[in-house]
Every structure is written in C-alpha cells, then in structure tokens.
Design an enzyme around this catalytic site. Structure first.
Site, short mmCIF file in Angstrom:
data_model
loop_
_atom_site.label_atom_id
_atom_site.label_comp_id
_atom_site.label_asym_id
_atom_site.label_seq_id
_atom_site.Cartn_x
_atom_site.Cartn_y
_atom_site.Cartn_z
N HIS A 307 0.85 -1.20 0.00
CA HIS A 307 0.00 0.00 0.00
C HIS A 307 0.88 1.23 0.00
CE1 HIS A 307 -3.17 2.82 1.05
NE2 HIS A 307 -4.01 1.89 0.66
N ASP A 364 -7.91 -5.38 -0.13
CA ASP A 364 -8.39 -6.27 -1.20
C ASP A 364 -8.00 -7.73 -0.99
OD1 ASP A 364 -9.62 -4.30 -2.85
OD2 ASP A 364 -7.63 -3.59 -3.40
#
Ligand code: CMC
Length: 440
Positions: A307, A364
């Site tokens: 991320h 996700d």
C-alpha cells in the site's frame, strides 16, 4: 512562532510556510514556489504531494490508523450501517434519528432507474465487464437528469444527486449482473434496507424463492463501511481532478469508477482471487508465487499486498480477515482459497523481501473470499468496491467545490522531448526506423 521551511536554490533562499493538520501532520506550502523561483517540484505518483486540505478522513499509515470524520473505522464497522456512514462522510456529523430516517427514506424514493435506461443493458454483450457498464451508466444519469448537472449545485440539488447516486448505483450493479446471466431484472423494494435490497435485486427471481441471509448482510455491511473512504487515493483524486474543471457530479464519479477499475487499485480484489485460483490449480505451490513476486524481471506481484500509505498494517484488512473466517464458519463453507490466502500471508510476512519493503495484506486481500461466499461473481468484485466508495467520492467532490482554495487541477511537467526544430517535407525525411513504426 510559525514554523517555516527554507529552500536554497542557487543564490536564492526562499522561506516557505509550514502547514500543520489537526493530527499534527506537516506540509511545506509550495504554492508560491514557481512564481518566486521559476522552479517546480517533481513527484511522480504524488507520494510526497498534498493536493488539498480535507476534513473527511484521516489515515496514519505508520500506525495503521483510519478515521472517518474523527471516528475510528473499527467503531463504524462495529456499530454503524452503510447508510449512516454515508451520511457521516457526506454531511460531516453522525445524523440524529430524524435526519437518518429522512436520509434513508430518500434512498427508497431514488432507487429505481429511468425505464429507458434499462434498454442500455440489452446493448452490452454479456461478457462486458460490469465496471465499464457501471461507469457508462453513471455518466448517462446526467443525460436523464440534465437539471441536476449544474456545475455548482445548490445544497438541495447536491443532496438529491448524492442520494440518487448512492441508491441507484446498487440498482445499476444488480441489473448489470442480471443481464450478464440472462435473468429477469428485479426491482428495488421499498420495504427493504440498503444491503438486503441489493442482495434481493441480485439473487431473487420470479421463478425462485430467495431468503436474505443476515450473516451475509452483516458481512457486506462491514465491507461497504470499510471501503467508504480512503482520503486522496487514485479514484478519489480522479473525482476531485475531474470535478475541479466544474464537471458535474455524475461525470466526475464516472471517471472515478474508471480509475478504481485498475488492478493496482479496486480491481485488485478480482486479481487476488484469480491469483489464489492459479496457485490452487498449480498444486497449492505458494512458495513458487512468493518467489515469482520477488523476481526483479517478473511483472508478477502479490495482489492484495502493499500500500502506498500503510507501512505497518492495513486496519481494514485485519477486520476483513476476521469477518471472512466468521462468515465461512457460519455458512459451513470450506474455501480452499481462504487457506491458501492465510498461508500466503504467513509466508510473505516472514520473508525479508516483504518485511524490508513493508508490504502487508491490504483491503483487497481477503474481501474477495467474502464476496465469493455470498455468491457474487468475480468480475463484480471491483463493482462492490465502487458501491462502497461512493460516499467518499461524493463527500470529496463537495468538499473540493466548497473550498475557496480549489483551482482547476493542472500539474506541470519537466519536458524531455526534442528542442526546437523545423518541419521537414515528407520527401526529404531520412529518419532511422522509429521504434514504434511496426505498431502502425
Ligand atoms: N508484490 C511484490 N512486490 C511489491 C508489491 C507486491 N504486491 N507491492 C510493492 N512491491 C515492491 C515493488 O516492486 C518495489 O520494490 P523495489 O523497491 O525493489 O523496486 C517496492 O515494493 C515499492 O513498491 P511501489 O510499487 O513503489 O509502491 P507503490 O506505493 O507505488 O504501490 C501498490 C502501491 C498498492 C500499487 C503496490 O503495492 C501494488 O502494486 N500492490 C498490488 C496491487 C494491490 O493489491 N492493489 C490494491 C491497493 S489497496 C486498495 C486500493 O487502494 O485500491
């Protein structure tokens, strides 16, 4: 004393103001940089660039903190509904019961889509990706409600468009699914709440009884809340960028949906399941894929890992992992992909490559396991992300519009092309073969 930063360029020293946020985050304000020095900053991917001030969502990536309007996201996931979370993000405060009832009622009022719009669904091939259809449909709403395309809508107009988008998006998504499986459209029902209504439109049919499963409703509620906003991510920045030209809210959100579609952003939830399926097909050889992700020459990445902002853990992923286990246990589902995901996480978190780069499972990584358990088809996973992100996009568009500091988004560049040269008539051109020539 006001903090200042000093920038020395050649023989010039420039004092730049330092801006401090409410959580003590710091920024050097460079708005006067170019006019004072003719220099610009270069920051591909904007990893060090603040594009605006915002009071909607706070993220501290080092500490794994995520707050909506100051409230920890875990508290919202534990106690709130998606509709209430949407109200909080868009209007800035938790609603009173009266405000919430009014807000929820307006969802019922705006749940249907124009009869003529239904024809659009028949024009798409059943193989069409639902994100493409969703983006086109959301943009098309502007054609059906031209009176709501004012670039600077009144508060009343904005409230109406916001609720229309939040409510209609579920109907559009469910209809595009029904079309893809050749099933009859099921209209929204006024007696059902937001998530049961969506599930009913997706899975009930005139020829089949469908019972809403409260565990599924609860898992989806948590997922939608956790996806509701994430400050200046790629799709939200796109919504703000498009909106900064004073494009209407329908058009700006349609652009955000396209940005979300990419596999590095919201499309990653679909890619994660495809990756886990591939590993399963390949004899559950997890280490092989971990090794592949580390190879410099391979374009393969562990999807659902890493991320830009979270460098410790993604608080959303922790909650979603737990929810995935709970839902599968309650439904008595044994999904081999969940076992692979858990092992993959274990292996990666011990591997120096992932540790050094601070790569952890993101939002996700486990969400697709839940969508699968509910029966949502793979290519609709990014669409579920879009339904969840809708309140964040709307809140940011409005904040951008109301902020007197907003200017049209227009970054600069460092030019690296040829210097000035003259046009050469075609018969005199003696170029060596251009690298892209074969592709014409
Ligand atoms: N697998 C293997 N290596 C990775 C991964 C990964 N998933 N993610 C980053 N790296 C490596 C990357 O190769 C680079 O290595 P090196 O320093 O040796 O060149 C280093 O880690 C830093 O990566 P980056 O690409 O510079 O980081 P970024 O902040 O630009 O990208 C990201 C962030 C999320 C796009 C990236 O981590 C990624 O591609 N992850 C997989 C896709 C994914 O799961 N996306 C969903 C993001 S979360 C939800 C959302 O926002 O939509």
């Amino acid at each position: 004393m006001d903090e200042k930063a000093k920038l020395i360029i050649g023989d010039k020293t420039l004092e730049l103001p330092v801006i401090t946020g409410t959580e003590n985050e710091k920024a050097v304000d460079i708005t006067k940089l170019r006019s004072a020095t003719e220099y610009i900053t270069l920051d591909p991917g904007f990893g060090n660039t603040g594009s605006c001030k915002s009071s909607i969502t706070f993220v501290d990536g080092e500490k794994g903190i995520l707050h909506y309007r100051g409230i920890p996201v875990a508290q919202m996931a534990e106690n709130s509904t998606f509709v209430e979370t949407s109200y909080l993000l868009i209007h800035g405060e938790l609603p009173t019961q009266k405000q919430l009832d009014k807000f929820s009622d307006s969802f019922t009022q705006h749940a249907m889509i124009h009869e003529d719009m239904k024809n659009f669904f028949y024009g798409y091939p059943s193989t069409g990706h639902p994100m493409g259809i969703l983006s086109a449909m959301v943009c098309s709403l502007s054609a059906y409600y031209p009176e709501l395309t004012n670039p600077e809508p009144s508060q009343e107009e904005f409230n109406k468009i916001a609720v229309m988008l939040l409510s209609k998006v579920r109907t559009i998504c469910a209809f595009s699914y029904k079309k893809s499986v050749g099933d009859t459209f099921v209209n929204p029902r006024p007696d059902l709440k937001y998530i049961p209504n969506f599930l009913n439109m997706m899975f009930s049919s005139p020829s089949r009884n469908y019972t809403i499963d409260q565990d599924e409703v609860n898992a989806l509620r948590v997922l939608l809340i956790l996806h509701a906003d994430h400050e200046q991510n790629c799709s939200t920045s796109t919504v703000r960028m498009v909106g900064s030209s004073r494009a209407n809210l329908f058009a700006s959100i349609a652009a955000g949906i396209c940005a979300l579609w990419g596999p590095l952003h919201g499309g990653a939830n679909q890619e994660v399941i495809e990756m886990l399926q591939q590993i399963h097909k390949d004899g559950d050889n997890i280490q092989k894929y971990v090794n592949l992700a580390k190879e410099k020459d391979s374009s393969f990445r562990l999807m659902g890992f890493g991320h830009r902002v979270y460098k410790n853990f993604d608080p959303r992923a922790k909650i979603i992992k737990e929810k995935a286990h709970t839902l599968l246990n309650k439904k008595g589902i044994k999904d081999p992909l969940l076992d692979i995901a858990v092992k993959l996480e274990e292996i990666a978190l011990k591997d120096p490559y992932f540790v050094e780069r601070k790569l952890y499972p993101n939002v996700d990584f486990y969400s697709g396991i839940i969508y699968r358990a509910i029966g949502i088809p793979l290519n609709m996973f990014p669409v579920m992300f879009a339904i969840g992100r809708m309140p964040g996009w709307i809140a940011h568009w409005k904040e951008m519009l109301d902020d007197p500091a907003t200017k049209i988004g227009r970054p600069r560049q460092i030019y690296t092309g040829p210097n000035r040269r003259d046009y050469v008539p075609i018969e005199q051109r003696k170029y060596s073969l251009h690298p892209t020539e074969n592709s014409f």
